[in-house]
Scaffold this motif. Structure first.
Motif, PDB file in Angstrom:
ATOM      1  N   ILE A 206       0.828  -1.212   0.000  1.00 14.86           N
ATOM      2  CA  ILE A 206       0.000   0.000   0.000  1.00 14.86           C
ATOM      3  C   ILE A 206       0.863   1.263   0.000  1.00 14.86           C
ATOM      4  O   ILE A 206       0.580   2.219  -0.731  1.00 14.86           O
ATOM      5  CB  ILE A 206      -0.951   0.001   1.222  1.00 14.86           C
ATOM      6  N   HIS A 207       1.919   1.259   0.781  1.00 11.83           N
ATOM      7  CA  HIS A 207       2.694   2.487   0.956  1.00 11.83           C
ATOM      8  C   HIS A 207       3.870   2.642  -0.008  1.00 11.83           C
ATOM      9  O   HIS A 207       4.392   3.749  -0.166  1.00 11.83           O
ATOM     10  CB  HIS A 207       3.213   2.570   2.403  1.00 11.83           C
ATOM     11  N   LYS A 208       4.277   1.554  -0.660  1.00 19.28           N
ATOM     12  CA  LYS A 208       5.439   1.664  -1.543  1.00 19.28           C
ATOM     13  C   LYS A 208       5.131   1.328  -3.001  1.00 19.28           C
ATOM     14  O   LYS A 208       5.647   1.985  -3.912  1.00 19.28           O
ATOM     15  CB  LYS A 208       6.561   0.764  -1.036  1.00 19.28           C
ATOM     16  N   TYR A 209       4.306   0.316  -3.251  1.00 17.37           N
ATOM     17  CA  TYR A 209       4.146  -0.189  -4.610  1.00 17.37           C
ATOM     18  C   TYR A 209       2.795   0.155  -5.254  1.00 17.37           C
ATOM     19  O   TYR A 209       2.662   0.061  -6.469  1.00 17.37           O
ATOM     20  CB  TYR A 209       4.321  -1.715  -4.621  1.00 17.37           C
ATOM     21  N   ARG A 210       1.813   0.512  -4.472  1.00 25.90           N
ATOM     22  CA  ARG A 210       0.485   0.810  -5.023  1.00 25.90           C
ATOM     23  C   ARG A 210       0.472   2.212  -5.613  1.00 25.90           C
ATOM     24  O   ARG A 210       0.755   3.190  -4.926  1.00 25.90           O
ATOM     25  CB  ARG A 210      -0.578   0.675  -3.926  1.00 25.90           C
ATOM     26  N   ARG A 211       0.097   2.319  -6.909  1.00 24.63           N
ATOM     27  CA  ARG A 211       0.077   3.595  -7.605  1.00 24.63           C
ATOM     28  C   ARG A 211      -1.295   3.802  -8.262  1.00 24.63           C
ATOM     29  O   ARG A 211      -1.495   3.451  -9.428  1.00 24.63           O
ATOM     30  CB  ARG A 211       1.179   3.651  -8.675  1.00 24.63           C
ATOM     31  N   PRO A 212      -2.267   4.369  -7.548  1.00 25.42           N
ATOM     32  CA  PRO A 212      -3.619   4.547  -8.109  1.00 25.42           C
ATOM     33  C   PRO A 212      -3.658   5.625  -9.179  1.00 25.42           C
ATOM     34  O   PRO A 212      -2.889   6.591  -9.141  1.00 25.42           O
ATOM     35  CB  PRO A 212      -4.449   4.940  -6.887  1.00 25.42           C
ATOM     36  N   ALA A 213      -4.574   5.440 -10.135  1.00 27.74           N
ATOM     37  CA  ALA A 213      -4.740   6.430 -11.206  1.00 27.74           C
ATOM     38  C   ALA A 213      -5.374   7.700 -10.671  1.00 27.74           C
ATOM     39  O   ALA A 213      -5.155   8.789 -11.209  1.00 27.74           O
ATOM     40  CB  ALA A 213      -5.594   5.843 -12.326  1.00 27.74           C
ATOM     41  N   ARG A 214      -6.177   7.568  -9.604  1.00 27.40           N
ATOM     42  CA  ARG A 214      -6.763   8.746  -8.967  1.00 27.40           C
ATOM     43  C   ARG A 214      -6.643   8.596  -7.457  1.00 27.40           C
ATOM     44  O   ARG A 214      -6.594   7.480  -6.930  1.00 27.40           O
ATOM     45  CB  ARG A 214      -8.217   8.922  -9.381  1.00 27.40           C
ATOM     46  N   ALA A 215      -6.599   9.702  -6.777  1.00 27.37           N
ATOM     47  CA  ALA A 215      -6.313   9.697  -5.343  1.00 27.37           C
ATOM     48  C   ALA A 215      -7.371   8.975  -4.526  1.00 27.37           C
ATOM     49  O   ALA A 215      -7.067   8.394  -3.483  1.00 27.37           O
ATOM     50  CB  ALA A 215      -6.161  11.133  -4.838  1.00 27.37           C
ATOM     51  N   ASP A 216      -8.623   8.971  -5.003  1.00 28.87           N
ATOM     52  CA  ASP A 216      -9.707   8.370  -4.222  1.00 28.87           C
ATOM     53  C   ASP A 216     -10.038   6.939  -4.660  1.00 28.87           C
ATOM     54  O   ASP A 216     -11.112   6.434  -4.345  1.00 28.87           O
ATOM     55  CB  ASP A 216     -10.969   9.235  -4.299  1.00 28.87           C
ATOM     56  N   GLU A 217      -9.127   6.291  -5.389  1.00 28.02           N
ATOM     57  CA  GLU A 217      -9.357   4.903  -5.809  1.00 28.02           C
ATOM     58  C   GLU A 217      -9.413   3.988  -4.584  1.00 28.02           C
ATOM     59  O   GLU A 217      -8.436   3.878  -3.847  1.00 28.02           O
ATOM     60  CB  GLU A 217      -8.255   4.442  -6.758  1.00 28.02           C
ATOM     61  N   PRO A 218     -10.548   3.307  -4.348  1.00 27.52           N
ATOM     62  CA  PRO A 218     -10.675   2.495  -3.132  1.00 27.52           C
ATOM     63  C   PRO A 218     -10.089   1.087  -3.226  1.00 27.52           C
ATOM     64  O   PRO A 218      -9.694   0.506  -2.216  1.00 27.52           O
ATOM     65  CB  PRO A 218     -12.187   2.428  -2.924  1.00 27.52           C
ATOM     66  N   ILE A 219     -10.048   0.511  -4.460  1.00 25.30           N
ATOM     67  CA  ILE A 219      -9.647  -0.888  -4.619  1.00 25.30           C
ATOM     68  C   ILE A 219      -8.167  -1.076  -4.271  1.00 25.30           C
ATOM     69  O   ILE A 219      -7.315  -0.276  -4.662  1.00 25.30           O
ATOM     70  CB  ILE A 219      -9.932  -1.380  -6.053  1.00 25.30           C
ATOM     71  N   LEU A 220      -7.869  -2.153  -3.565  1.00 21.37           N
ATOM     72  CA  LEU A 220      -6.510  -2.399  -3.081  1.00 21.37           C
ATOM     73  C   LEU A 220      -5.536  -2.747  -4.196  1.00 21.37           C
ATOM     74  O   LEU A 220      -4.526  -2.074  -4.398  1.00 21.37           O
ATOM     75  CB  LEU A 220      -6.549  -3.532  -2.047  1.00 21.37           C
ATOM     76  N   PHE A 221      -5.821  -3.819  -4.945  1.00 20.71           N
ATOM     77  CA  PHE A 221      -4.882  -4.292  -5.966  1.00 20.71           C
ATOM     78  C   PHE A 221      -5.186  -3.634  -7.308  1.00 20.71           C
ATOM     79  O   PHE A 221      -6.318  -3.714  -7.805  1.00 20.71           O
ATOM     80  CB  PHE A 221      -4.936  -5.809  -6.080  1.00 20.71           C
ATOM     81  N   GLY A 227      -2.888   0.755 -20.755  1.00 22.39           N
ATOM     82  CA  GLY A 227      -4.205   1.360 -20.813  1.00 22.39           C
ATOM     83  C   GLY A 227      -5.013   1.222 -19.541  1.00 22.39           C
ATOM     84  O   GLY A 227      -6.105   1.787 -19.429  1.00 22.39           O
ATOM     85  N   ARG A 228      -4.486   0.458 -18.557  1.00 21.11           N
ATOM     86  CA  ARG A 228      -5.230   0.251 -17.299  1.00 21.11           C
ATOM     87  C   ARG A 228      -4.366   0.524 -16.067  1.00 21.11           C
ATOM     88  O   ARG A 228      -4.699   0.106 -14.966  1.00 21.11           O
ATOM     89  CB  ARG A 228      -5.761  -1.183 -17.230  1.00 21.11           C
ATOM     90  N   VAL A 229      -3.272   1.243 -16.242  1.00 24.94           N
ATOM     91  CA  VAL A 229      -2.372   1.522 -15.128  1.00 24.94           C
ATOM     92  C   VAL A 229      -3.105   2.307 -14.042  1.00 24.94           C
ATOM     93  O   VAL A 229      -3.710   3.347 -14.299  1.00 24.94           O
ATOM     94  CB  VAL A 229      -1.139   2.311 -15.601  1.00 24.94           C
ATOM     95  N   GLY A 230      -3.059   1.764 -12.831  1.00 22.39           N
ATOM     96  CA  GLY A 230      -3.681   2.442 -11.710  1.00 22.39           C
ATOM     97  C   GLY A 230      -5.150   2.169 -11.531  1.00 22.39           C
ATOM     98  O   GLY A 230      -5.767   2.655 -10.583  1.00 22.39           O
ATOM     99  N   LEU A 231      -5.740   1.355 -12.424  1.00 24.66           N
ATOM    100  CA  LEU A 231      -7.153   0.996 -12.321  1.00 24.66           C
ATOM    101  C   LEU A 231      -7.281  -0.361 -11.626  1.00 24.66           C
ATOM    102  O   LEU A 231      -6.309  -1.106 -11.526  1.00 24.66           O
ATOM    103  CB  LEU A 231      -7.780   0.941 -13.711  1.00 24.66           C
TER     104      LEU A 231
END
Length: 326
Positions: A206-221, A227-231
């Motif tokens: 969560i703190h090092k490798y997770r890179r969400p496409a938007r700040a409020d993305e709730p899904i963990l993995f 075309g789907r980076v961060g989704l």
């Protein structure tokens, strides 16, 4: 009343009941298949005309004839028929539909009440060995976002026995120090314990490798594909991960799927002395009989592995295999 209009109305009700998209798709396919069989085999298109005899004709057709199946399911090999288990899945959804029709007072008698399920052969489900698990875990490059994510997913499945859909939909807020909160089948919430090592790995992801496409993305993995980076990684991503594991490890004597990880968790849990009741709650089974299927497979396989040490042959002096001297 036309059957197709009733089916459309029923499928609409599944949306308002907030059933998962996967469940809605399964019901849609099962009922569309039923409409096609009733029309082609029985010449029936009206809801009120359907009888249990018509439904039995449809079941007989599925058990004896090769049919086209939905793309998300594995098709029968070499034009063979569907398995009895697959046919039971269709029957279960048909029965639910007719029960709803009767409750909505669209029909007086429920034609699905007396519809029988075909007998299904009970097969022993093989679990992964420790060597196979270590082989799968060794293929990931833990210095990369993708490698670390996949490594954590596999260990989480092994530690918790979560379903593929549950892993794909778990949220960041569902992760706690000693457990994860899961919404399983029927949107039933449950808490599943996690090992301290898995807790540390999730925190690191969560703190090092997770890179969400938007700040409020709730899904963990999250996905890292083009075309789907961060989704959200999703069920498709989970399926792709299983295919990747199979191609890299060459494991072919055990079915390589998320469900096999679930089964492996159950067998190892029991082997370590866990009780069936606790296991049932951990896995999210409504009925402990479902969990007992894992126990039957577990006890059968363990009995086989212990066969040599307990065999009566150990007490018998066998004749020599040497050829007699001339």
């Amino acid at each position: 009343m036309k059957l197709d209009e009733t089916v459309k109305h029923y499928l609409r009700s599944l949306v308002t009941r907030r059933l998962s998209p996967h469940t809605q798709l399964a019901y849609s396919y099962a009922l569309n298949l039923l409409m096609r069989l009733l029309a082609d085999i029985c010449g029936v298109t009206d809801l009120e005309r359907i009888t249990v005899l018509h439904l039995r004709e449809c079941v007989q057709y599925l058990l004896t004839e090769s049919v086209e199946v939905q793309k998300s399911r594995r098709p029968p090999e070499n034009g063979s028929t569907l398995s009895a288990g697959s046919v039971c899945d269709y029957i279960r959804r048909w029965k639910t539909f007719f029960t709803w029709c009767q409750r909505e007072e669209l029909i007086e008698k429920n034609p699905g009440t007396r519809l029988e399920y075909p007998k299904v052969d009970e097969r022993i489900i093989d679990a992964f060995s420790v060597k196979q698990i270590e082989q799968m875990l060794s293929i990931f490059d833990l210095s990369t976002n993708e490698g670390f994510r996949d490594y954590v997913i596999l260990l989480l499945m092994l530690d918790t026995g979560l379903r593929r859909s549950e892993v794909a939909t778990i949220r960041v807020e569902d992760v706690h120090d000693t457990y994860v909160t899961v919404f399983g089948k029927g949107r039933q919430e449950r808490q599943v314990g996690i090992h301290p090592e898995i807790s540390n790995l999730l925190w690191k992801y969560i703190h090092k490798y997770r890179r969400p496409a938007r700040a409020d993305e709730p899904i963990l993995f999250l996905s890292l594909g083009r075309g789907r980076v961060g989704l959200p990684f999703g069920r498709g991503g989970m399926g792709g991960l299983m295919s990747y594991l199979k191609s890299k490890t060459g494991i072919d004597d055990v079915r390589l799927s998320a469900h096999t990880f679930r089964h492996t968790f159950a067998c190892m849990y029991l082997d370590a002395g866990g009780d069936v009741f606790s296991l049932s709650r951990e896995m999210g089974h409504k009925d402990i009989k479902t969990t007992e299927r894992y126990l039957r497979s577990f006890t059968s396989k363990n009995a086989r592995l212990q066969h040599d040490s307990h065999s009566p042959i150990n007490s018998i002096k066998l004749r020599s295999h040497k050829k007699p001297k001339k």
